[in-house]
Design a protein around this motif. Sequence first.
Motif, PDB file in Angstrom:
ATOM      1  N   MET A   1       0.833  -1.170   0.000  1.00  0.00           N
ATOM      2  CA  MET A   1       0.000   0.000   0.000  1.00  0.00           C
ATOM      3  C   MET A   1       0.882   1.240   0.000  1.00  0.00           C
ATOM      4  O   MET A   1       2.003   1.202   0.496  1.00  0.00           O
ATOM      5  N   LYS A   2       0.342   2.322  -0.546  1.00  0.00           N
ATOM      6  CA  LYS A   2       1.054   3.592  -0.619  1.00  0.00           C
ATOM      7  C   LYS A   2       0.192   4.693  -0.016  1.00  0.00           C
ATOM      8  O   LYS A   2      -1.018   4.748  -0.254  1.00  0.00           O
ATOM      9  N   LEU A   3       0.814   5.562   0.757  1.00  0.00           N
ATOM     10  CA  LEU A   3       0.179   6.785   1.208  1.00  0.00           C
ATOM     11  C   LEU A   3       0.702   7.889   0.310  1.00  0.00           C
ATOM     12  O   LEU A   3       1.905   8.144   0.269  1.00  0.00           O
ATOM     13  N   ILE A   4      -0.196   8.511  -0.431  1.00  0.00           N
ATOM     14  CA  ILE A   4       0.184   9.578  -1.341  1.00  0.00           C
ATOM     15  C   ILE A   4      -0.242  10.889  -0.694  1.00  0.00           C
ATOM     16  O   ILE A   4      -1.409  11.079  -0.350  1.00  0.00           O
ATOM     17  N   ILE A   5       0.735  11.770  -0.522  1.00  0.00           N
ATOM     18  CA  ILE A   5       0.497  13.080   0.066  1.00  0.00           C
ATOM     19  C   ILE A   5       0.836  14.124  -0.986  1.00  0.00           C
ATOM     20  O   ILE A   5       1.918  14.089  -1.573  1.00  0.00           O
ATOM     21  N   ALA A   6      -0.096  15.047  -1.221  1.00  0.00           N
ATOM     22  CA  ALA A   6       0.141  16.109  -2.203  1.00  0.00           C
ATOM     23  C   ALA A   6      -0.107  17.455  -1.546  1.00  0.00           C
ATOM     24  O   ALA A   6      -1.087  17.628  -0.814  1.00  0.00           O
ATOM     25  N   TYR A   7       0.792  18.384  -1.808  1.00  0.00           N
ATOM     26  CA  TYR A   7       0.629  19.773  -1.384  1.00  0.00           C
ATOM     27  C   TYR A   7       0.309  20.567  -2.637  1.00  0.00           C
ATOM     28  O   TYR A   7       1.142  20.636  -3.548  1.00  0.00           O
ATOM     29  N   ILE A   8      -0.892  21.134  -2.690  1.00  0.00           N
ATOM     30  CA  ILE A   8      -1.345  21.805  -3.915  1.00  0.00           C
ATOM     31  C   ILE A   8      -1.875  23.200  -3.584  1.00  0.00           C
ATOM     32  O   ILE A   8      -2.130  23.526  -2.429  1.00  0.00           O
ATOM     33  N   ASN A   9      -2.064  23.995  -4.636  1.00  0.00           N
ATOM     34  CA  ASN A   9      -2.678  25.306  -4.476  1.00  0.00           C
ATOM     35  C   ASN A   9      -4.162  25.139  -4.150  1.00  0.00           C
ATOM     36  O   ASN A   9      -4.836  24.276  -4.730  1.00  0.00           O
ATOM     37  N   PRO A  10      -4.688  25.959  -3.251  1.00  0.00           N
ATOM     38  CA  PRO A  10      -6.100  25.835  -2.860  1.00  0.00           C
ATOM     39  C   PRO A  10      -7.072  25.947  -4.033  1.00  0.00           C
ATOM     40  O   PRO A  10      -8.090  25.261  -4.052  1.00  0.00           O
ATOM     41  N   PHE A  11      -6.757  26.767  -5.025  1.00  0.00           N
ATOM     42  CA  PHE A  11      -7.680  26.943  -6.141  1.00  0.00           C
ATOM     43  C   PHE A  11      -7.733  25.738  -7.068  1.00  0.00           C
ATOM     44  O   PHE A  11      -8.586  25.660  -7.946  1.00  0.00           O
ATOM     45  N   LYS A  12      -6.852  24.763  -6.861  1.00  0.00           N
ATOM     46  CA  LYS A  12      -6.848  23.535  -7.659  1.00  0.00           C
ATOM     47  C   LYS A  12      -7.531  22.371  -6.945  1.00  0.00           C
ATOM     48  O   LYS A  12      -7.631  21.273  -7.490  1.00  0.00           O
ATOM     49  N   LEU A  13      -8.028  22.587  -5.728  1.00  0.00           N
ATOM     50  CA  LEU A  13      -8.573  21.494  -4.916  1.00  0.00           C
ATOM     51  C   LEU A  13      -9.725  20.775  -5.618  1.00  0.00           C
ATOM     52  O   LEU A  13      -9.722  19.545  -5.706  1.00  0.00           O
ATOM     53  N   LEU A  64      -4.813   6.857   0.653  1.00  0.00           N
ATOM     54  CA  LEU A  64      -4.172   5.552   0.799  1.00  0.00           C
ATOM     55  C   LEU A  64      -4.678   4.662  -0.324  1.00  0.00           C
ATOM     56  O   LEU A  64      -5.889   4.495  -0.489  1.00  0.00           O
ATOM     57  N   VAL A  65      -3.746   4.118  -1.115  1.00  0.00           N
ATOM     58  CA  VAL A  65      -4.139   3.306  -2.268  1.00  0.00           C
ATOM     59  C   VAL A  65      -3.317   2.029  -2.309  1.00  0.00           C
ATOM     60  O   VAL A  65      -2.254   1.928  -1.707  1.00  0.00           O
ATOM     61  N   ASP A  66      -3.819   1.068  -3.042  1.00  0.00           N
ATOM     62  CA  ASP A  66      -3.100  -0.174  -3.280  1.00  0.00           C
ATOM     63  C   ASP A  66      -1.916   0.116  -4.204  1.00  0.00           C
ATOM     64  O   ASP A  66      -1.954   1.059  -5.008  1.00  0.00           O
ATOM     65  N   ASP A  67      -0.873  -0.682  -4.124  1.00  0.00           N
ATOM     66  CA  ASP A  67       0.341  -0.444  -4.905  1.00  0.00           C
ATOM     67  C   ASP A  67       0.071  -0.296  -6.398  1.00  0.00           C
ATOM     68  O   ASP A  67       0.663   0.560  -7.057  1.00  0.00           O
ATOM     69  N   ASP A  68      -0.809  -1.138  -6.942  1.00  0.00           N
ATOM     70  CA  ASP A  68      -1.045  -1.110  -8.391  1.00  0.00           C
ATOM     71  C   ASP A  68      -1.854   0.104  -8.851  1.00  0.00           C
ATOM     72  O   ASP A  68      -1.927   0.390 -10.036  1.00  0.00           O
TER      73      ASP A  68
END
Length: 112
Positions: A1-13, A64-68
């Motif tokens: 499993m992978k935890l993907i964390i993204a820091y993005i601009n608020p206007f792109k949410l 949180l997503v599966d590896d594939d």
Amino acid sequence: MKLIIAYINPFKLDEVVEALKESGVSGLTAVEAQGFGRQGGHTETYRGAEYEVNLVHKVRIETLVDDDEANSVIDAIETAARSGSIGDGKIVVLNIEDAIRIRTGERGRDAI
């Protein structure tokens, strides 16, 4: 499993959330964040007075997503969050050893 964390601009949410739904993500967390990167901060003007902003507003998204599924989720975030300007954000990917759904006790892939 992978935890993907993204820091993005608020206007792109909204665009990023929609892209994640289309890519099959079943859940995510979004919180307001402040920080700085290479750009440091920036100067803004309010009522004719300039002031320096040291921390830039961002949104932190976690899923949180599966590896594939990880690569398609990363691509979806990257495409939806990109404006082509400095400060578009970052994506980090962490390996997760286990996850537990508290209500049912399910573990691993079943808990996602």
